[in-house]
Design an enzyme around this catalytic site. Structure first.
Site, PDB file in Angstrom:
ATOM      1  N   TYR A 138     -14.823   7.470 -11.920  1.00  0.00           N
ATOM      2  CA  TYR A 138     -14.584   6.122 -11.199  1.00  0.00           C
ATOM      3  C   TYR A 138     -15.332   5.105 -12.122  1.00  0.00           C
ATOM      4  O   TYR A 138     -14.562   4.147 -12.448  1.00  0.00           O
ATOM      5  CB  TYR A 138     -15.212   6.177  -9.905  1.00  0.00           C
ATOM      6  CG  TYR A 138     -15.274   4.747  -9.324  1.00  0.00           C
ATOM      7  CD1 TYR A 138     -14.075   4.253  -9.024  1.00  0.00           C
ATOM      8  CD2 TYR A 138     -16.535   4.205  -8.833  1.00  0.00           C
ATOM      9  CE1 TYR A 138     -13.777   2.708  -8.333  1.00  0.00           C
ATOM     10  CE2 TYR A 138     -16.227   3.005  -8.147  1.00  0.00           C
ATOM     11  CZ  TYR A 138     -15.099   2.354  -8.062  1.00  0.00           C
ATOM     12  OH  TYR A 138     -15.000   1.162  -7.279  1.00  0.00           O
ATOM     13  N   ASP A 180       3.870   2.316  -4.347  1.00  0.00           N
ATOM     14  CA  ASP A 180       3.046   3.361  -5.089  1.00  0.00           C
ATOM     15  C   ASP A 180       2.657   2.522  -6.167  1.00  0.00           C
ATOM     16  O   ASP A 180       3.561   2.504  -7.282  1.00  0.00           O
ATOM     17  CB  ASP A 180       3.948   4.803  -5.295  1.00  0.00           C
ATOM     18  CG  ASP A 180       3.113   5.511  -6.128  1.00  0.00           C
ATOM     19  OD1 ASP A 180       2.082   5.180  -6.713  1.00  0.00           O
ATOM     20  OD2 ASP A 180       3.346   6.845  -6.017  1.00  0.00           O
ATOM     21  N   LYS A 197     -13.646   2.132 -14.433  1.00  0.00           N
ATOM     22  CA  LYS A 197     -13.909   0.804 -14.312  1.00  0.00           C
ATOM     23  C   LYS A 197     -14.371   0.338 -15.829  1.00  0.00           C
ATOM     24  O   LYS A 197     -14.259  -1.086 -15.981  1.00  0.00           O
ATOM     25  CB  LYS A 197     -14.888   0.648 -13.245  1.00  0.00           C
ATOM     26  CG  LYS A 197     -14.167   0.941 -11.721  1.00  0.00           C
ATOM     27  CD  LYS A 197     -13.191  -0.296 -11.483  1.00  0.00           C
ATOM     28  CE  LYS A 197     -12.472   0.088 -10.255  1.00  0.00           C
ATOM     29  NZ  LYS A 197     -11.515  -0.850 -10.005  1.00  0.00           N
ATOM     30  N   ASP A 248       0.963  -1.280   0.100  1.00  0.00           N
ATOM     31  CA  ASP A 248      -0.092   0.057  -0.139  1.00  0.00           C
ATOM     32  C   ASP A 248       0.776   1.117  -0.150  1.00  0.00           C
ATOM     33  O   ASP A 248       2.045   1.095   0.307  1.00  0.00           O
ATOM     34  CB  ASP A 248      -0.811   0.049   1.377  1.00  0.00           C
ATOM     35  CG  ASP A 248      -2.135   0.740   1.018  1.00  0.00           C
ATOM     36  OD1 ASP A 248      -2.160   2.113   0.870  1.00  0.00           O
ATOM     37  OD2 ASP A 248      -3.247   0.187   1.276  1.00  0.00           O
TER      38      ASP A 248
HETATM   39  N1  SER Z   1     -18.663   1.620  -3.007  1.00  0.00           N
HETATM   40  C1  SER Z   1     -18.144   2.035  -4.408  1.00  0.00           C
HETATM   41  C2  SER Z   1     -18.155   3.419  -4.258  1.00  0.00           C
HETATM   42  O1  SER Z   1     -19.348   3.958  -3.764  1.00  0.00           O
HETATM   43  C3  SER Z   1     -18.974   1.394  -5.384  1.00  0.00           C
HETATM   44  O2  SER Z   1     -18.210   0.737  -6.143  1.00  0.00           O
HETATM   45  O3  SER Z   1     -17.801   4.231  -4.981  1.00  0.00           O
END
Ligand code: SER
Length: 313
Positions: free
Chosen positions: A141, A51, A145, A36
């Site tokens: 995010y 890192d 993904k 980590d």
């Molecule tokens: N728990 C995550 C979030 O709320 C969902 O992948 O970003």
């Protein structure tokens, strides 16, 4: 057959903390290297500062510890990602490329890469969202993904790298705290309840989201990773779910155990993120391919969470 030797990134995070322990119980403490960016405390096996943006450092650890599998948990989650989209994209994608490239070049056996319900957006069917659905996410995010899932599939098709993935829903556990997600309220609420404090929720009362209790999430992850390769028909990422509930429903579940518990609602920017996500998930591909079955429903999870978090009498 050579021993399984695992490197885990993001080992100090919400899922990493618990997954590291489970992997050590399964494969032996010495065979699981926890890494980590943050200091890792209370380790009962090898650990290293890493890192995940530093591909050379990752490669050096893979060689030094004769690693055969990587579990890549490092990521900036949905809510934090919106505060600095470019930074979130860079961290999520650069770290994934580093993992995929090291795994390809060093011919590792397997890679685990979590995806998320954040891959879905408003165009997706909201109830019982199918495995193969239109993916137009509204967060950086989610975009990272979707891209990551497709890169996982690409490395499998093109290079034969055995990358496996599930789309986690909100994960709830007592062992660790989440950081920067839209589903974090569902962990925080239990901490308030055991401290007899009222809870102010950043989502509206009726916002249903798919969720999963940590023991189910960890068991599912290990089951996917140990399934015969021939059973894995989804090479992007599997839908995975355990339950689905609203803030009002989790509050009611808690009130059955903690009668005086109170909740109010003060939605913030995370409401729009939650509104773009599914309310429930169809995880039949995972059920059919590798026999996925969740064990906990909302009330069973609440009993277990409160029992673990409550101070001793
Ligand atoms: N728990 C995550 C979030 O709320 C969902 O992948 O970003």
């Amino acid at each position: 057959m050579k021993d399984t030797r695992i490197l885990i990134t993001g080992a100090g995070g919400q899922i990493g903390t618990v997954l590291t322990q489970a992997l050590r119980e399964r494969y032996g403490s010495d065979n699981v290297l926890a890494t980590d960016l943050r200091p890792l405390l209370d380790q009962d096996g090898p650990s290293a500062h890493l890192d995940a943006l530093d591909g050379a450092a990752l490669d050096a650890l893979v060689q030094q510890y004769k690693i055969t599998q990587i579990y890549h948990l490092t990521a900036i989650l949905s809510a934090t990602g919106e505060k600095d989209p470019q930074k979130a994209w860079n961290i999520n994608m650069t770290s994934l490329f580093n993992v995929l490239e090291v795994a390809r070049q060093r011919e590792l056996d397997r890679v685990y890469y979590p995806s998320s319900i954040a891959v879905f957006g408003k165009e997706a069917k909201r109830e019982n969202t199918p495995q193969y659905e239109v993916l137009i996410p509204e967060t950086v995010y989610g975009i990272s993904k979707v891209a990551g899932e497709n890169w996982a599939s690409y490395y499998f098709q093109r290079y034969g790298l055995d990358v496996r993935s599930v789309r986690y829903p909100g994960i709830i556990g007592y062992q660790s705290l989440p950081g920067g997600g839209t589903t974090d309220y569902a962990v925080d609420i239990y901490h308030h309840a055991v401290q007899q404090k009222p809870f102010s929720c950043f989502l509206k009362a009726d916002t249903a989201l798919p969720m999963l209790y940590m023991p189910d999430a960890i068991r599912g992850t290990l089951e996917l990773m140990e399934a015969p390769a021939a059973n894995i028909s989804v090479r992007t990422s599997y839908n995975l779910s355990g339950m689905s509930f609203t803030p009002a429903e989790i509050a009611t579940s808690i009130q059955k155990q903690v009668p005086g518990f109170s909740i109010d609602y003060a939605p913030d920017f995370r409401q729009a993120i939650a509104d773009s996500w599914p309310a429930s998930i169809d995880d039949s591909a995972a059920r059919n391919d590798w026999n996925w079955r969740p064990e906990y429903d909302l009330d069973a999870m609440t009993r277990d969470m409160l029992a673990h978090l409550s101070p001793p009498l």
